[in-house]
Design a protein around this motif. Structure first.
Motif, PDB file in Angstrom:
ATOM      1  N   LEU A  63       0.819  -1.211   0.000  1.00  0.00           N
ATOM      2  CA  LEU A  63       0.000   0.000   0.000  1.00  0.00           C
ATOM      3  C   LEU A  63       0.851   1.258   0.000  1.00  0.00           C
ATOM      4  N   GLU A  64       1.921   1.255   0.754  1.00  0.00           N
ATOM      5  CA  GLU A  64       2.759   2.444   0.909  1.00  0.00           C
ATOM      6  C   GLU A  64       4.218   2.012   0.955  1.00  0.00           C
ATOM      7  N   GLY A  65       5.048   2.754   0.237  1.00  0.00           N
ATOM      8  CA  GLY A  65       6.472   2.442   0.218  1.00  0.00           C
ATOM      9  C   GLY A  65       6.930   1.917  -1.131  1.00  0.00           C
ATOM     10  N   TRP A  66       6.253   2.376  -2.189  1.00  0.00           N
ATOM     11  CA  TRP A  66       6.575   1.899  -3.532  1.00  0.00           C
ATOM     12  C   TRP A  66       7.986   2.258  -3.966  1.00  0.00           C
ATOM     13  N   HIS A  67       8.434   3.467  -3.670  1.00  0.00           N
ATOM     14  CA  HIS A  67       9.784   3.873  -4.086  1.00  0.00           C
ATOM     15  C   HIS A  67      10.835   3.054  -3.348  1.00  0.00           C
ATOM     16  N   ARG A  68      10.656   2.891  -2.045  1.00  0.00           N
ATOM     17  CA  ARG A  68      11.592   2.079  -1.244  1.00  0.00           C
ATOM     18  C   ARG A  68      11.612   0.646  -1.742  1.00  0.00           C
ATOM     19  N   THR A  69      10.436   0.091  -1.964  1.00  0.00           N
ATOM     20  CA  THR A  69      10.346  -1.311  -2.352  1.00  0.00           C
ATOM     21  C   THR A  69      10.902  -1.539  -3.752  1.00  0.00           C
TER      22      THR A  69
END
Length: 127
Positions: A101-107
């Motif tokens: 849900l959140e953290g697309w750039h990190r992931t």
């Protein structure tokens, strides 16, 4: 609901939180250290990650604010530390894998740097 707030996007985050709370009947949120790899995500998340990884780090088609800048910041952090960003991502535990849900750039950048897997802090919502 766990929140990571970027002050520039507070209204967007508030709307997003309301949407998540309405869409997902989460029984419990837990902050966990999660071992992740591409195959551990649900089909939709895998598809989106693959698109983002294969498009030189970006998702301009999604009109994400400061997308390239945010990808570069995450890539630089990994390069400097040799570790994934310690800021938690937000996942929903589903029968077919984790939904991001959140953290697309990190992931996305973790997947590029650690294709065989990595450990991440994550708020995990259990349905």
């Amino acid at each position: 609901f766990p929140v990571t707030i970027d002050r520039d996007e507070l209204k967007v985050k508030q709307d997003y939180i309301e949407w998540v709370l309405n869409k997902y009947p989460v029984r419990q949120w837990r902050l966990e250290n999660v071992d992740l790899a591409y195959h551990m995500f649900d089909g939709h998340t895998q598809e989106m990650l693959l698109k983002r990884v294969s498009q030189s780090g970006g998702a301009e088609h999604l009109q994400i604010p400061r997308d390239q800048e945010r990808h570069q910041a995450q890539a630089n952090l990994i390069q400097q530390t040799g570790q994934p960003n310690p800021e938690p991502i937000i996942l929903i535990a589903r029968k077919d894998g984790y939904e991001l849900l959140e953290g697309w750039h990190r992931t996305t950048q973790n997947l590029k740097a650690f294709p065989n897997g990595w450990r991440s802090k994550a708020w995990v919502g259990y349905l």
